[in-house]
Design an enzyme around this catalytic site. Structure first.
Site, PDB file in Angstrom:
ATOM      1  N   LYS A  33       0.784  -1.238   0.000  1.00 12.11           N
ATOM      2  CA  LYS A  33       0.000   0.000   0.000  1.00 12.11           C
ATOM      3  C   LYS A  33       0.817   1.292   0.000  1.00 12.11           C
ATOM      4  CE  LYS A  33      -3.421  -0.899  -0.745  1.00 12.11           C
ATOM      5  NZ  LYS A  33      -3.745  -1.501  -2.077  1.00 12.11           N
ATOM      6  N   HIS A  93       6.733  -7.322  -2.680  1.00 11.86           N
ATOM      7  CA  HIS A  93       6.605  -6.648  -1.382  1.00 11.86           C
ATOM      8  C   HIS A  93       7.601  -7.220  -0.378  1.00 11.86           C
ATOM      9  CE1 HIS A  93       3.260  -4.285  -2.561  1.00 11.86           C
ATOM     10  NE2 HIS A  93       2.349  -5.214  -2.533  1.00 11.86           N
ATOM     11  N   SER A 103      -4.364   2.721   4.576  1.00 12.39           N
ATOM     12  CA  SER A 103      -4.624   2.147   3.258  1.00 12.39           C
ATOM     13  C   SER A 103      -4.627   0.619   3.334  1.00 12.39           C
ATOM     14  CB  SER A 103      -3.544   2.636   2.279  1.00 12.39           C
ATOM     15  OG  SER A 103      -3.772   2.120   0.998  1.00 12.39           O
TER      16      SER A 103
HETATM   17  P1  A3P Z   1      -5.175   4.814  -0.576  1.00  8.63           P
HETATM   18  O1  A3P Z   1      -5.746   3.527  -0.070  1.00  8.63           O
HETATM   19  O2  A3P Z   1      -4.649   5.678   0.524  1.00  8.63           O
HETATM   20  O3  A3P Z   1      -6.083   5.550  -1.483  1.00  8.63           O
HETATM   21  P2  A3P Z   1      -0.406  -0.069  -3.735  1.00  8.63           P
HETATM   22  O4  A3P Z   1      -0.447   0.179  -5.188  1.00  8.63           O
HETATM   23  O5  A3P Z   1       0.992  -0.176  -3.212  1.00  8.63           O
HETATM   24  O6  A3P Z   1      -1.283  -1.189  -3.340  1.00  8.63           O
HETATM   25  O7  A3P Z   1      -0.945   1.241  -3.031  1.00  8.63           O
HETATM   26  C1  A3P Z   1      -2.285   1.637  -3.180  1.00  8.63           C
HETATM   27  C2  A3P Z   1      -2.416   3.046  -2.668  1.00  8.63           C
HETATM   28  O8  A3P Z   1      -1.835   3.942  -3.633  1.00  8.63           O
HETATM   29  C3  A3P Z   1      -3.876   3.466  -2.496  1.00  8.63           C
HETATM   30  O9  A3P Z   1      -3.881   4.432  -1.452  1.00  8.63           O
HETATM   31  C4  A3P Z   1      -4.132   4.096  -3.867  1.00  8.63           C
HETATM   32  O10 A3P Z   1      -5.250   4.964  -3.896  1.00  8.63           O
HETATM   33  C5  A3P Z   1      -2.826   4.857  -4.062  1.00  8.63           C
HETATM   34  N1  A3P Z   1      -2.597   5.240  -5.461  1.00  8.63           N
HETATM   35  C6  A3P Z   1      -2.624   4.452  -6.552  1.00  8.63           C
HETATM   36  N2  A3P Z   1      -2.442   5.187  -7.664  1.00  8.63           N
HETATM   37  C7  A3P Z   1      -2.290   6.460  -7.253  1.00  8.63           C
HETATM   38  C8  A3P Z   1      -2.057   7.703  -7.949  1.00  8.63           C
HETATM   39  N3  A3P Z   1      -1.973   7.776  -9.264  1.00  8.63           N
HETATM   40  N4  A3P Z   1      -1.958   8.834  -7.203  1.00  8.63           N
HETATM   41  C9  A3P Z   1      -2.043   8.786  -5.861  1.00  8.63           C
HETATM   42  N5  A3P Z   1      -2.258   7.646  -5.159  1.00  8.63           N
HETATM   43  C10 A3P Z   1      -2.375   6.497  -5.854  1.00  8.63           C
END
Ligand code: A3P
Length: 304
Positions: A56, A117, A147
């Site tokens: 996340k 990860h 998140s």
């Molecule tokens: P939130 O749950 O805080 O919205 P991962 O890809 O490592 O699983 O992380 C997911 C997190 O990154 C989520 O956070 C998601 O919304 C955020 N995320 C993904 N794409 C994004 C973008 N283009 N800009 C900002 N946050 C992004």
């Protein structure tokens, strides 16, 4: 053979939340533990690029940025497949017949872009022997925790998160899948002095996406024209990715990820922790954070 995402079989696919095991003290899905020998012995190619993060921290965002760089801003090419098929998730061991990360990687020609990860000590040694480039994405602990909590609520690929209070304590004690956030970000921070690791902060991407894309571009020895850079910026905004079915995980069956519980592209902001942390939790968190992070040289920003 690729598993057809739109097939009736895939859509009717039911997933049980996994049992947890451990590899060298790091909590991991038991299926990963069972496949550990093969994962550890993964053979990297010198041209492979590994994208790594604690869960996340924004790895999906980085995947889209890197794919856009490799495809030189051709959005149609980036729409060729969902994120999880474009970049094999190294240690993923989904139930059959969904192919594992290792299987997907083996079917691809180098240069491959792979996702993990895993904490630094569990990275298959072949990546270091081949001197592969790694891009590590780090996000401040408080927003990562929030998140991750919502993600575990919506995905059957991980154990049930339980209550917010219990989850909060599990994060601090390092018992969530993939282990301690503190060990993860610190381990990778030290690794950047030893290996070819580009360390990128989620918060920096939020502050100045263009600048961080340029850093990634130059790390990958690419030199793209200004209009391509602009296209990459536009294609990788939160809104654009939220609306992109090849990036927002809506291609996953709802029996695996139920986006009505919490969307994968949830908020994408810095500071959402303020809507979740109680005052006492924040004090406890800050105390433990100071104890674990003082003197590490790592400085995260928790609000913009
Ligand atoms: P939130 O749950 O805080 O919205 P991962 O890809 O490592 O699983 O992380 C997911 C997190 O990154 C989520 O956070 C998601 O919304 C955020 N995320 C993904 N794409 C994004 C973008 N283009 N800009 C900002 N946050 C992004």
């Amino acid at each position: 053979m690729a598993f057809e995402k739109n097939s009736a079989l895939f859509q009717s696919f039911v997933m049980q939340r996994p049992q947890m095991g451990q590899v060298l003290g790091v909590p991991l899905d038991q299926n990963i533990c069972d496949a550990w020998n093969d994962i550890w012995n993964f053979r990297a190619h010198p041209e492979d690029v590994l994208l790594a993060s604690y869960p996340k921290a924004g790895i999906t965002w980085m995947q889209e940025v890197v794919d856009m760089i490799y495809q030189e801003g051709d959005t149609n090419k980036c729409l060729r497949a969902p994120t999880y098929d474009r970049h094999p998730f190294l240690e993923a061991v989904p139930p059959k017949p969904v192919p594992s990360g290792l299987q997907l990687a083996e079917e691809m020609e180098p240069p491959r872009v792979l996702k993990t990860h895993l904490p630094i000590q569990l990275i298959p040694p072949s990546f270091w022997k081949q001197n592969c480039k790694v891009i590590y994405v780090a996000r401040n602990a408080k927003d990562t925790l929030v998140s991750y909590f919502h993600f575990q609520r919506m995905t059957k690929g991980l154990p049930d998160p339980g209550t917010w209070d219990d989850y909060f304590m599990a994060f601090l004690s390092g018992t969530l899948p993939w282990g301690s956030w503190f060990d993860h970000v610190n381990g990778w921070w030290k690794a950047k002095d030893k290996h070819r690791v580009l360390y990128v902060f989620y918060e920096d991407m939020k502050k100045d996406l263009r600048l961080e894309i340029q850093r990634v571009e130059s790390f990958l020895d690419k030199d793209l024209p200004e209009e391509v850079l602009e296209k990459i910026c536009q294609h990788t905004t939160f809104q654009a990715m939220k609306e992109n079915p090849m990036a927002n995980y809506t291609t996953m069956p709802t029996t695996v990820m139920d986006q009505s519980v919490s969307p994968f592209m949830r908020k994408g902001i810095v500071g959402d922790w303020k809507n979740h942390f109680l005052v006492a939790q924040n004090e406890l968190f800050d105390w433990e954070y100071k104890r674990r992070m003082d003197g590490t040289g790592l400085d995260f920003c928790t609000q913009i």
